[in-house]
Write an enzyme that holds these catalytic residues in place. Structure first.
Site, PDB file in Angstrom:
ATOM      1  N   HIS A 101       7.348 -26.701  -1.398  1.00 17.84           N
ATOM      2  CA  HIS A 101       6.612 -27.752  -2.097  1.00 17.84           C
ATOM      3  C   HIS A 101       5.509 -27.167  -2.969  1.00 17.84           C
ATOM      4  O   HIS A 101       4.586 -27.862  -3.379  1.00 17.84           O
ATOM      5  CB  HIS A 101       6.052 -28.754  -1.079  1.00 17.84           C
ATOM      6  CG  HIS A 101       7.147 -29.419  -0.297  1.00 17.84           C
ATOM      7  ND1 HIS A 101       7.600 -30.687  -0.560  1.00 17.84           N
ATOM      8  CD2 HIS A 101       7.929 -28.941   0.710  1.00 17.84           C
ATOM      9  CE1 HIS A 101       8.602 -30.982   0.267  1.00 17.84           C
ATOM     10  NE2 HIS A 101       8.811 -29.929   1.049  1.00 17.84           N
ATOM     11  N   GLU A 144       0.824  -1.213   0.000  1.00 15.62           N
ATOM     12  CA  GLU A 144       0.000   0.000   0.000  1.00 15.62           C
ATOM     13  C   GLU A 144       0.857   1.262   0.000  1.00 15.62           C
ATOM     14  O   GLU A 144       0.420   2.307  -0.462  1.00 15.62           O
ATOM     15  CB  GLU A 144      -0.928   0.018   1.226  1.00 15.62           C
ATOM     16  CG  GLU A 144      -2.358  -0.319   0.875  1.00 15.62           C
ATOM     17  CD  GLU A 144      -3.337  -0.141   2.031  1.00 15.62           C
ATOM     18  OE1 GLU A 144      -2.923  -0.149   3.206  1.00 15.62           O
ATOM     19  OE2 GLU A 144      -4.531  -0.008   1.749  1.00 15.62           O
ATOM     20  N   LYS A 149     -13.999   0.491  -4.294  1.00 14.77           N
ATOM     21  CA  LYS A 149     -15.093   0.909  -3.405  1.00 14.77           C
ATOM     22  C   LYS A 149     -16.147   1.653  -4.208  1.00 14.77           C
ATOM     23  O   LYS A 149     -17.346   1.423  -4.058  1.00 14.77           O
ATOM     24  CB  LYS A 149     -14.565   1.815  -2.286  1.00 14.77           C
ATOM     25  CG  LYS A 149     -13.670   1.100  -1.303  1.00 14.77           C
ATOM     26  CD  LYS A 149     -13.285   2.042  -0.174  1.00 14.77           C
ATOM     27  CE  LYS A 149     -12.168   1.471   0.666  1.00 14.77           C
ATOM     28  NZ  LYS A 149     -11.560   2.438   1.556  1.00 14.77           N
TER      29      LYS A 149
HETATM   30  O1  PA5 Z   1      -3.219   1.377   5.858  1.00 21.99           O
HETATM   31  C1  PA5 Z   1      -4.336   1.820   5.666  1.00 21.99           C
HETATM   32  O2  PA5 Z   1      -4.616   3.018   5.802  1.00 21.99           O
HETATM   33  C2  PA5 Z   1      -5.487   0.902   5.301  1.00 21.99           C
HETATM   34  O3  PA5 Z   1      -5.070  -0.383   5.012  1.00 21.99           O
HETATM   35  C3  PA5 Z   1      -6.509   0.855   6.427  1.00 21.99           C
HETATM   36  O4  PA5 Z   1      -5.895   0.383   7.591  1.00 21.99           O
HETATM   37  C4  PA5 Z   1      -7.706  -0.036   6.077  1.00 21.99           C
HETATM   38  O5  PA5 Z   1      -8.248   0.315   4.849  1.00 21.99           O
HETATM   39  C5  PA5 Z   1      -8.775   0.071   7.158  1.00 21.99           C
HETATM   40  O6  PA5 Z   1      -9.190   1.410   7.283  1.00 21.99           O
HETATM   41  P1  PA5 Z   1     -10.030   1.905   8.514  1.00 21.99           P
HETATM   42  O7  PA5 Z   1      -9.228   1.751   9.735  1.00 21.99           O
HETATM   43  O8  PA5 Z   1     -10.323   3.335   8.194  1.00 21.99           O
HETATM   44  O9  PA5 Z   1     -11.298   1.092   8.558  1.00 21.99           O
END
Ligand code: PA5
Length: 423
Positions: A298, A277, A413
């Site tokens: 494996h 990310e 989304k």
């Molecule tokens: O690193 C990030 O910002 C994302 O992976 C969030 O942790 C994830 O989308 C969950 O978001 P939230 O805590 O707003 O529900």
């Protein structure tokens, strides 16, 4: 504490990056780089909110008194870190009074239905975790959990069994929690989800598991001191960060994170989120993948040895395993395994690792970076996550993108909401 061996990776140009690294280091310290609103994790191991931390400990003690099952409801950075910590430090089958389960991280109906069925006759408490407070997977699971608790304990009883971890002032979950009067914990504004394991997001579930969170923070603090050094030759986190870029420059497009302990599988999942990310944007970045050896020798082992030369491996090795056993002799030796009698299982694991390293590097021509950690203790976990935070920020800044946003995750989304008719 954490050692980096680059001898199997041909990163000879590493010193050439010293100037660039010092420049980026200054931009991190002075908060002048892109995404600098989200650097709160950098000195968090020293600057964390002590009052909030005391509340985490108090709530954890209450939960451990009351609950047989503690349900952690969150996705991405809101669950991966705590799960990684709990499994790394306690192993896959720990002896513990409170069982910890994770939900709110999937739309898979069978998973959710089976989970609700599994907990129906148990004493349950729930921690809903969402920084934005609007994440659909989490909100959907939380509504189901809330109704489950209300049916089981009544409306008032349910309220005392829910802890909401969310933004301090804003968001749907914050408003919801205030209205219902849930106990709340706070996610700092300047720490994004995937950098939040050392905040209440990670620390409450970890403390409920009975892990010494002081030790985690102590390890993280030491790492934040050790890796607060602009000199590349003295900063292992920065060396790892640069090696990733050097190997990418040699034509590698994927980094395979390799562990040899089953209890590190979720650490690998956490690491994938952190790097995936943070750097996979603007058409750039290494694909973060993971395998657990020898299990995956494996399956994926064939590709790594003989397949396309698109990847390098990063090994996370543990010097001293949490547990070990001596392999027994058998008078009949029908399985022809007596040649291993008297050896420890960890010795076999380490020889498998060495043999694989030779196979992949010498024969398969796959570069290997080797990270070694002394053990899987709480201290080591804290040290490790802070090491990766610092390395990730440096590596992604070297790539020239913002490490702290995730614009790409909005696309699915938008489409999903359209398909579901959300207004
Ligand atoms: O690193 C990030 O910002 C994302 O992976 C969030 O942790 C994830 O989308 C969950 O978001 P939230 O805590 O707003 O529900």
């Amino acid at each position: 504490m954490i050692k980096l061996d680059t001898n199997y990776a041909h990163c000879d140009t590493l010193p050439d990056y010293a100037g660039k690294v010092a420049e980026i280091h200054a931009s991190i310290i002075n908060k002048t780089g892109v995404g600098n609103d989200f650097l709160g994790w950098y000195d968090w191991p020293s600057s964390y909110d002590k009052e909030e931390y005391a509340l985490v400990k108090k709530l954890a003690a209450e939960i451990r008194q009351t609950a047989e099952v503690f349900v952690v409801c969150g996705i991405g950075g809101s669950y991966l870190g705590s799960r990684a910590a709990i499994e790394m430090i306690q192993g896959i089958y720990p002896k513990r009074d409170v069982e910890i389960v994770f939900v709110g991280n999937t739309f898979s109906a069978p998973y959710v239905v089976q989970l609700l069925e599994k907990i129906k006759d148990k004493e349950v408490m729930v921690n809903v975790i969402s920084k934005s407070g609007t994440t659909t997977e989490t909100a959907m699971a939380f509504r189901l959990l809330k109704q489950f608790l209300e049916t089981k304990y009544g409306k008032e009883g349910a309220k005392s069994r829910i802890i909401a971890t969310t933004d301090k002032n804003r968001g749907t979950l914050k408003e919801f929690a205030d209205k219902e009067g849930y106990a709340t914990l706070t996610i700092p504004d300047d720490i994004g989800g995937r950098f939040s394991v050392l905040t209440s997001v990670g620390l409450l579930p970890i403390a409920v598991a009975g892990i010494d969170t002081d030790e985690i923070l102590r390890g993280a603090k030491q790492a934040s001191l050790d890796f607060n050094n602009p000199e590349l030759s003295k900063n292992t986190a920065y060396q790892y960060a640069v090696c990733r870029r050097i190997l990418e420059g040699q034509g590698k497009s994927a980094e395979m994170f390799v562990t040899y302990e089953t209890q590190l599988t979720m650490v690998a999942e956490w690491w994938k989120q952190l790097f995936g990310e943070s750097e996979g944007k603007e058409g750039k970045g290494l694909l973060p993948a993971s395998v657990n050896f020898s299990t995956d020798l494996h399956s994926m082992g064939q590709f790594i040895q003989d397949g396309g030369k698109c990847l390098f491996e990063t090994l996370l090795l543990i010097e001293k395993p949490m547990l070990d056993l001596t392999f027994p002799s058998d008078p009949d030796d029908l399985d022809h395994m007596n040649y291993l009698a008297g050896k420890s299982m960890d010795e076999v694991n380490k020889k498998a690792c060495l043999g694989t390293l030779e196979a992949h590097h010498d024969t398969g021509n796959v570069p290997n970076l080797i990270l070694t950690l002394p053990d899987t203790s709480a201290y080591s976990f804290g040290y490790l996550v802070q090491f990766f935070f610092v390395a990730c920020a440096m590596s992604v800044y070297l790539l020239g993108v913002n490490p702290f946003n995730q614009p790409g995750v909005e696309v699915y989304k938008k489409n999903m909401f359209r398909l579901l008719g959300k207004k």
